[in-house]
Design a protein around this motif. Structure first.
Motif, mmCIF file in Angstrom:
data_model
loop_
_atom_site.group_PDB
_atom_site.id
_atom_site.type_symbol
_atom_site.label_atom_id
_atom_site.label_comp_id
_atom_site.label_asym_id
_atom_site.label_seq_id
_atom_site.Cartn_x
_atom_site.Cartn_y
_atom_site.Cartn_z
ATOM 1 N N SER A 1 0.822 -1.182 -0.042
ATOM 2 C CA SER A 1 0.056 -0.005 -0.127
ATOM 3 C C SER A 1 0.772 1.438 0.063
ATOM 4 C CB SER A 1 -1.151 -0.093 1.323
ATOM 5 O OG SER A 1 -1.647 1.129 1.522
ATOM 6 N N GLU A 2 1.794 1.213 0.928
ATOM 7 C CA GLU A 2 2.759 2.461 0.892
ATOM 8 C C GLU A 2 3.587 2.667 -0.419
ATOM 9 O OE1 GLU A 2 3.838 5.065 3.390
ATOM 10 O OE2 GLU A 2 1.521 4.395 3.535
ATOM 11 N N GLU A 3 3.983 1.618 -1.094
ATOM 12 C CA GLU A 3 4.716 1.511 -2.335
ATOM 13 C C GLU A 3 3.814 2.093 -3.388
ATOM 14 O OE1 GLU A 3 6.103 -2.432 -2.840
ATOM 15 O OE2 GLU A 3 7.748 -2.106 -1.692
ATOM 16 N N GLU A 4 2.598 1.554 -3.467
ATOM 17 C CA GLU A 4 1.559 2.123 -4.325
ATOM 18 C C GLU A 4 1.380 3.781 -4.062
ATOM 19 O OE1 GLU A 4 -0.950 2.494 -7.596
ATOM 20 O OE2 GLU A 4 0.559 0.984 -7.033
ATOM 21 N N ARG A 5 1.233 4.084 -2.778
ATOM 22 C CA ARG A 5 0.850 5.530 -2.536
ATOM 23 C C ARG A 5 2.263 6.436 -3.048
ATOM 24 N NH1 ARG A 5 2.416 9.248 0.871
ATOM 25 N NH2 ARG A 5 3.774 7.958 2.240
ATOM 26 N N ILE A 6 3.571 5.885 -2.860
ATOM 27 C CA ILE A 6 4.481 6.799 -3.261
ATOM 28 C C ILE A 6 4.403 6.716 -4.657
ATOM 29 C CG2 ILE A 6 7.024 6.778 -3.367
ATOM 30 C CD1 ILE A 6 6.821 5.607 -0.522
#
Length: 163
Positions: free
Chosen positions: A72-77
């Motif tokens: 999720s964090e990788e996608e947000r970034i």
């Protein structure tokens, strides 16, 4: 707007946060599923820091949850970078809206549709130069025109004409 200078180091802030977290966890009424999210909101930190803090004080998370948060964090970034690139492209499109490979600025078109204006060559630039280079070139061109105009006036008005 930056953070206020408090004289407290990052390490000290973390220790204070962890002390408060130990108290917070004892009074926490929410769902264990949303603990990291609520902790993040409560202490105004990102989700990875919240998970790391909670793990330091003894909260355990499933590997599945940790992997999901990481994805999720990788996608947000990735989305954040994509939005930044799109904004930069929109600004570039707007900046060069009245330009083409020959003209840095198209002032208008003749009756038969031929463009006229300032060419890249006239400005001494490569096509689609940066905004800063373009503004410097226009300033340089303005100064040259002012010098040329003032030079013409000096030649036109001789001392003999004034007396």
């Amino acid at each position: 707007m930056g953070k206020k200078k408090t004289g407290i180091t990052k390490t000290q802030r973390k220790e204070i946060r962890l002390q408060k977290a130990r108290q917070w966890i004892q009074t926490y009424n929410g769902s264990p599923k949303h603990m990291a999210k609520n902790y993040r909101k409560r202490f105004h930190i990102d989700i990875t820091a919240a998970i790391r803090d909670l793990q330091e004080i003894g909260v355990e998370f499933t590997q599945e949850y940790l992997d999901a948060v990481k994805r999720s964090e990788e996608e947000r970034i990735r989305q954040k970078h994509l939005a930044k690139e799109q904004k930069a492209q929109q600004e570039k499109d707007f900046l060069y809206e009245n330009s083409d490979d020959i003209f840095a600025f198209i002032a208008g078109y003749t009756g038969v549709g031929v463009p006229f204006g300032s060419t890249w060559e006239e400005l001494g630039l490569e096509p689609y130069a940066s905004y800063e280079e373009l503004m410097e070139a226009y300033d340089r061109l303005d100064r040259q025109r002012e010098d040329h105009i003032s030079g013409e006036n000096d030649e036109f008005w001789d001392e003999e004409d004034i007396f």
